[in-house]
Motif scaffolding. Structure first.
Motif, PDB file in Angstrom:
ATOM      1  N   GLY A  65      -4.800  -2.595   2.447  1.00  0.00           N
ATOM      2  CA  GLY A  65      -3.722  -2.151   3.319  1.00  0.00           C
ATOM      3  C   GLY A  65      -4.167  -1.099   4.311  1.00  0.00           C
ATOM      4  N   LEU A  66      -4.953  -0.140   3.859  1.00  0.00           N
ATOM      5  CA  LEU A  66      -5.447   0.891   4.766  1.00  0.00           C
ATOM      6  C   LEU A  66      -6.414   0.312   5.791  1.00  0.00           C
ATOM      7  CD1 LEU A  66      -6.029   3.837   2.247  1.00  0.00           C
ATOM      8  CD2 LEU A  66      -4.119   3.514   3.824  1.00  0.00           C
ATOM      9  N   THR A  99       0.823  -1.208   0.000  1.00  0.00           N
ATOM     10  CA  THR A  99       0.000   0.000   0.000  1.00  0.00           C
ATOM     11  C   THR A  99       0.856   1.256   0.000  1.00  0.00           C
ATOM     12  OG1 THR A  99      -1.784  -1.139   1.167  1.00  0.00           O
ATOM     13  CG2 THR A  99      -1.763   1.263   1.271  1.00  0.00           C
ATOM     14  N   THR A 100       1.825   1.325   0.881  1.00  0.00           N
ATOM     15  CA  THR A 100       2.689   2.510   0.944  1.00  0.00           C
ATOM     16  C   THR A 100       3.516   2.657  -0.331  1.00  0.00           C
ATOM     17  OG1 THR A 100       4.337   1.172   2.140  1.00  0.00           O
ATOM     18  CG2 THR A 100       2.810   2.482   3.445  1.00  0.00           C
ATOM     19  N   GLU A 135      -5.843  -1.057  -6.825  1.00  0.00           N
ATOM     20  CA  GLU A 135      -6.788  -0.333  -5.971  1.00  0.00           C
ATOM     21  C   GLU A 135      -7.229  -1.181  -4.788  1.00  0.00           C
ATOM     22  OE1 GLU A 135     -10.909   0.356  -4.684  1.00  0.00           O
ATOM     23  OE2 GLU A 135     -10.336  -1.125  -6.204  1.00  0.00           O
ATOM     24  N   ARG A 141      -5.492  -3.477  -3.328  1.00  0.00           N
ATOM     25  CA  ARG A 141      -4.360  -3.552  -2.401  1.00  0.00           C
ATOM     26  C   ARG A 141      -4.320  -2.321  -1.500  1.00  0.00           C
ATOM     27  NH1 ARG A 141      -1.325  -8.368  -1.954  1.00  0.00           N
ATOM     28  NH2 ARG A 141      -1.248  -9.391  -3.987  1.00  0.00           N
ATOM     29  N   ILE A 142      -4.614  -1.154  -2.073  1.00  0.00           N
ATOM     30  CA  ILE A 142      -4.598   0.081  -1.285  1.00  0.00           C
ATOM     31  C   ILE A 142      -5.684   0.034  -0.220  1.00  0.00           C
ATOM     32  CG2 ILE A 142      -4.899   2.574  -1.376  1.00  0.00           C
ATOM     33  CD1 ILE A 142      -3.760   2.525  -4.174  1.00  0.00           C
TER      34      ILE A 142
END
Length: 297
Positions: free
Chosen positions: A290-291, A219-220, A284, A286-287
């Motif tokens: 992760g968040l 994510t980062t 998207e 994955r983001i």
């Protein structure tokens, strides 16, 4: 004389009452108004992007006579001219180098700093974490003037390292804020079992911490990559030579050079933003994942 006894049966009170109206069942997919508002927002976001992409397939005459029309006929010459130019691919390479280096630096440094803040107990840990968190409140627009002076004094003007190093610094607060909850959520029993098996702290970091924190790392990394790819203000102040321009600066220079040729400018603009759109669309989930994991941690 026989007497007839009448047996009177009364129905239960519940059966005598009139049937109540059942409350109106909610739709299984939720409130339609929410979906309508979401569709309106999506349309407002996608229509300009679609207009730019389709505008590259039109001629200047078509844009002048019918600005909102579709290409008729479709013209691919604008895209072929842009793709056939050396300057476009050089700027793509510069943007890729800056984005990959920024992503690698932000992830590696952020992961190491997050590991110390999450797994070690020392005096001033909370203050150090608060210092990184405070970095989210200072956008690059606030620090651009002193940052420009520092880069000039270090002799990094008009070079990609002068863009990469500040981008890493500004990506670190977001990276640390996301990764610290992931690393704190790792059970202490796993760390104790690894030490009993003879693993060192560095071995535990490489063999256990990185695989378990991989959703946050991805994510980062995605956020750092997209932020670097779309960065405009910092390269504008640092880069002056067209040979080292990134794509956002290349769009500006191309628009100034071919201001009369609107269709070609739209083609160049669409080609410059398509990689970021594709990259974000592919990762998207994955983001979001992760968040979500960072918030739960």
């Amino acid at each position: 004389m026989s007497t007839a006894t009448a047996v009177i049966t009364t129905a239960p009170a519940d059966e005598q009452r009139p049937p109540r109206r059942t409350p109106r069942e909610k739709l299984p997919w939720g409130n339609p108004l929410v979906y309508f508002v979401a569709l309106v927002v999506i349309a407002l976001l996608l229509v300009p992007v679609a207009y730019i992409i389709l505008g590259g397939f039109r001629t200047n005459a078509q844009i002048t006579t019918d600005p909102a029309g579709l290409p008729n006929p479709w013209n691919v010459e604008n895209y072929l001219v842009v793709l056939g130019g050396d300057m476009f691919w050089r700027q793509v390479l510069n943007s890729a180098i800056a984005a990959i280096a920024t992503t690698a630096g932000a992830v590696v440094l952020g992961l190491m700093a997050s590991y110390v803040l999450a797994r070690y107990r020392f005096k001033g840990r909370g203050a150090l974490y608060a210092l990184f968190a405070a970095g989210l409140m200072f956008p690059i627009t606030v620090a651009i003037t002193p940052l420009y002076i520092v880069i000039r004094n270090l002799g990094l003007m008009n070079s990609l390292p002068g863009v990469i190093l500040p981008q890493i610094a500004f990506a670190l607060p977001t990276t640390i804020i996301i990764l610290v909850p992931f690393l704190r959520a790792i059970p202490d029993e796993i760390e104790e079992a690894a030490f009993i098996d003879g693993a060192s702290r560095l071995g535990f970091f490489w063999r256990m911490v990185i695989p378990l924190a991989m959703p946050g790392v991805i994510t980062t990394g995605i956020l750092a990559f997209i932020g670097s790819w779309n960065s405009y203000l910092l390269p504008l102040f640092v880069l002056n030579n067209e040979a080292v321009f990134t794509l956002p600066l290349g769009v500006q220079a191309f628009s100034s050079q071919y201001s009369v040729d609107t269709a070609r400018v739209l083609a160049f603009t669409s080609l410059s933003m398509i990689p970021a759109l594709v990259f974000f669309s592919l990762f998207e989930r994955r983001i979001v994942g992760g968040l979500t994991g960072a918030v739960k941690g």
